[in-house]
Structure formats: structure tokens, C-alpha cells
Design a protein around this motif. Sequence first.
Motif, PDB file in Angstrom:
ATOM      1  N   SER A  17       0.820  -1.214   0.000  1.00  0.00           N
ATOM      2  CA  SER A  17       0.000   0.000   0.000  1.00  0.00           C
ATOM      3  C   SER A  17       0.848   1.256   0.000  1.00  0.00           C
ATOM      4  N   VAL A  24      -5.326   5.660   2.177  1.00  0.00           N
ATOM      5  CA  VAL A  24      -5.978   4.360   2.170  1.00  0.00           C
ATOM      6  C   VAL A  24      -6.608   4.085   3.515  1.00  0.00           C
ATOM      7  N   ARG A  28     -11.294   3.749   3.962  1.00  0.00           N
ATOM      8  CA  ARG A  28     -11.594   2.325   3.863  1.00  0.00           C
ATOM      9  C   ARG A  28     -13.086   2.156   3.579  1.00  0.00           C
ATOM     10  N   THR A 121      -5.505 -10.321   0.861  1.00  0.00           N
ATOM     11  CA  THR A 121      -4.774  -9.057   0.767  1.00  0.00           C
ATOM     12  C   THR A 121      -5.354  -7.956   1.643  1.00  0.00           C
ATOM     13  N   ARG A 123      -7.475  -6.022   0.536  1.00  0.00           N
ATOM     14  CA  ARG A 123      -7.791  -4.971  -0.449  1.00  0.00           C
ATOM     15  C   ARG A 123      -8.738  -5.558  -1.478  1.00  0.00           C
ATOM     16  N   GLU A 127      -8.830  -1.519  -5.968  1.00  0.00           N
ATOM     17  CA  GLU A 127      -7.679  -0.911  -5.282  1.00  0.00           C
ATOM     18  C   GLU A 127      -6.370  -1.502  -5.793  1.00  0.00           C
ATOM     19  N   GLN A 266     -14.606  -8.129   2.904  1.00  0.00           N
ATOM     20  CA  GLN A 266     -13.876  -7.379   3.914  1.00  0.00           C
ATOM     21  C   GLN A 266     -14.797  -6.804   4.990  1.00  0.00           C
ATOM     22  N   GLY A 369     -11.976   2.668  -5.416  1.00  0.00           N
ATOM     23  CA  GLY A 369     -10.769   1.869  -5.595  1.00  0.00           C
ATOM     24  C   GLY A 369      -9.877   2.368  -6.708  1.00  0.00           C
ATOM     25  N   ASN A 372      -9.341   6.438  -5.987  1.00  0.00           N
ATOM     26  CA  ASN A 372      -8.947   6.803  -4.623  1.00  0.00           C
ATOM     27  C   ASN A 372      -9.637   8.088  -4.170  1.00  0.00           C
TER      28      ASN A 372
END
Length: 525
Positions: A17, A24, A28, A121, A123, A127, A266, A369, A372
Motif C-alpha cells: 500500500s 488508504v 476504507r 490481501t 484490499r 484498489e 472485507q 478503488g 482513490n
Amino acid sequence: METSERNSVQERLLSSSAGAPSEVEEERDYDSDEKVIVSISDEELEAEEEDGDVPRFSWRKLWRFTGPGFLMCIAFLDPGNLEGDLQAGAIAGYSLLWLLLWATVMGLMIQLLSARLGVATGRHLAELCREEYPRWARLVLWFMAEVALIGADIQEVIGSAIAIRILSGGFIPLWGGVLITALDCFIFLFLENYGVRKLEAFFAILIATMAVSFAIMFGETKPSGKDVLIGVLVPKLSSNTIKQAVGVVGCLIMPHNVFLHSALVQSRKIDINRRSKVREAMKYYSIESALALGISFVINVFVTTVFAKSFYGTKIARSIGLENAGQVLQEKYGATLFPILYIWGLGLLASGQSSTITGTYAGQFIMGGFLNFRFKKWVRAIITRSCAILPTIIVALCFESSNSALDTLNESLNVLQSIQVPFALIPLIILVSKERIMGIFRVGFVLKVVSWIVAAFLIAINGYLLVDFLSNEMQGLILSSLVYAVLAAYVAFVIYLILRDAASSLLFCKKSASKCSPLNSVAMP
């Protein structure tokens, strides 16, 4: 050894990252206090600390992992899929049920790769694409993902608007149904504020509504159980049903859904620095996803067989679409136990509403993602919803009174989404195959080969859709030349995505042969 291994994994994840760590962490998709805790007790945690193995199976823990797979499976039940189901049944009868089964199995494999990427990951796919590809390439990937999402959303919103018109007895016009469907964005924002589990429960209700509605239709029309079983188990394909076969496969694999699932997993609090935790999450997500897609398969079978029993071999078989499906069923069966027209409308409404909300969800992940963006979630949700609603209102006004035009539009949108499939599948397979990204959880050689075979098959199927559409719709030298020039650029970019990975892997291993282990490698700029 275990402690040093964990530290190395942590360093690898932190290095991956690099470039914008604070951004980041701030932006989230799930804050730590929003995530669902999956550990059952302190005793269980202590036992895991002692042996380091994956704990034995627990129904309670499976329940806590249950949710992301059911949100993912909604893309297998959206109005575009329902239209593909009813057309396959009406035109091909029961003969394509085996293909529906294997297409669902292929879809499950793709979605499990997406979940694996997200769990290992921490992520999601968008991303990781932002970090892996140069700026120009990731902007192209983002644009393609957004185009696919908008195309899917138009189908879903139109499907929901058709359902509203059916249930209102024709009182609410198509454009009015579109505006009502637009309000689901506020439902989504409202439920999201009350936690992930509340949102997942809402989708479970919508899936149950679809299951009950189409099961009632199945019960009222009484398709042959023997013919259904033969259709599922015995492969059959004729030259007259190739287009429907391609549609069955092409409708199930949705590009935005591949991005979505890697983010949804996630929502559970998982310590990705501990191998046992990651393995456990992968195990439960695999079970949950299989159950969810099993239910979606049964619902798709209900729809296909209802129209196979009712219209296969009839003169009107090729003229049935979402708009008139309920009416032709009503004319054939009348009002038996329940008015079948309104049962169809209710199931279609649940399909349209659930898929439009998950489309909003996917749009947040894709935009956040790839770009950003540090907007708040409600801002991203409104932007995503606006991108789909505005063109959909235009479509609704233009096609208000033309059923055949809506069917042609639906076919065009299927093609639009199908050509985006490589831009989700290729990055996904490449990323889950890399040690420096996945560590010890990268896919093995056999699974990698099978994944590429499946991807090649899906890309070929969707390529057939594209070629067939262009050959039928594109006329005129200037327009054809422009389209084929764009097609050449499209093919060149697909080749770039594939060859770039091969070239990058060779260069990386030559320059850092001693650092090509899964625990010590760093992210490639």
C-alpha cells in the motif's frame, strides 16, 4: 518462526500500500467498527493461538460469515438474467438447463477467486488494479468497469420500472417507475447506517421474495420433473438454440460483480496476518458462496422451466420478453390460486430493486478503488446512482410504448457488458496468481490453468455475442470502419493486459531472484 513469518507478512502488506498509506487508511470501505466480528469466544481465540490450525467447522461461525455471498448472487438473478432465462425456456425448452448449471459453476469459481483476493490481501480488486497498472491503463480499466456498471444498471432499473408498471395495472408509466426505483439509493443509505447485517438481511428478504414468487409460478404451471432432470443432466445443443445458449452463459458473469465480491468479504473482521484466520475465512466464504449460488440456480431453473412448459414450440416463443412475459402467462393460465401476472411482477420487482442497490454498492467500490476518491459514502452513492438514473430516464422516455425496442435495447446492453468481461477477469486471475500480492495464498498451477481456460471460454462466448450483434446491426462503410477501429484498439488492450504480466514477471524475477518469495517481496511500482 511463526512470529517472524507474521512480521514478514505484515511488512509485505504494508509495502503493497506504499504511495498513499494515510489516504488508504482514511478511506476504507468498511471502518473497523462497522465490520462483523466472527470469533465466537475467548476460549476459541486461545485455542487458535496455541495450535495455529484452522478451527473445526462451526455452524454459528458460518452464520456470521453469511452475507457477502448472497449480495454477490443477486447479479445472477437480475432482470437481464431473468430475461435470458425466459427466452431460453421459451425457445429452447428444457435443453439448456445443463448449460445453466455449468455456467453457475464457472461463475462460482470466478467469484471464489475474487473472494480469495479480498481476504488474503485485505484490499479489493479495484484498489489493487490502481496500484498494479500505470495511470493510463488503470483509467481505461476504470472507464470499462463504469461502462459495464451503467449498462447493467440501466437493465436493472428498467426491469424494476416494468415490474412497477405491472403491479400498478399500467397506471405508473415506465419513466415513473424509473424515478421510484431511483429512491432505492436512499433505502440503501438508510440501511447502511444501521450496520452491515441489517443491509444483508434486507437482501435476504428480497431473494426470498424472488424464490417464493417463482416457486409459486413453478407450482401453478407444473413443468415435468422428468424433463427438468434430463435437461440438467444431459447436454444438448442445436444450431437453432446457439444464441440462447450464449445468452445463458453471457448473462451470468457480470464484470462489476467480480469487483464487488472482493470488497464485500472485507465486511468481516479478519486478521490477515494470521494464516489460520485467512484459511478459515476462505473456507466459510466458499461454503456460503456455494449455498448462495445454489439458491440462485434453483430460482433461474424455476423461471426457465415455467416458460419452457408454457411456450416452447409455440408461435409466440420468440416474441416474449420482460415486458409481456407476465401478460402472456396470465392469458394462458388465468387467475388460478394467485394472479400469475402479479406474481411475476412481484418477483421481477424484487430482482430489479435488489440488483440496483447492489449496483450502487459496486459503484462505490469501483470509483473509490480506481480513483482513490475521498468522498463520503453517501456522496459516492449519489454519484453512482445519478450516472445510471439519468440515461435510464432517457431510455424510458424513448422506449415507453415499444416492447420490441426494449428487447433490442436489452440485447445491446448485454453486448455492452459482455465486452467488459476481460477487463475484470484478466486482472483478477493475474493478481491471484502473484506471490508478491497473495503470498502463500496464491492459486496453484492447476487452478491457474483452469481459471485461464474458463476465462478464455467466457471471453470467446462474449466475443460471439459481440460479433453477432455487429454483423446484424452495423451498416454503412463509415460506421463499420469506426467500429472495427475501436474493436482493434479493444483487442490490443486485452493483449497488453495479458502480455504485460508475463513481461513484468520475467523482469521482476531477473532483477530480484532472491526476493521472489511470498513473504519478502515488495510491491512493484
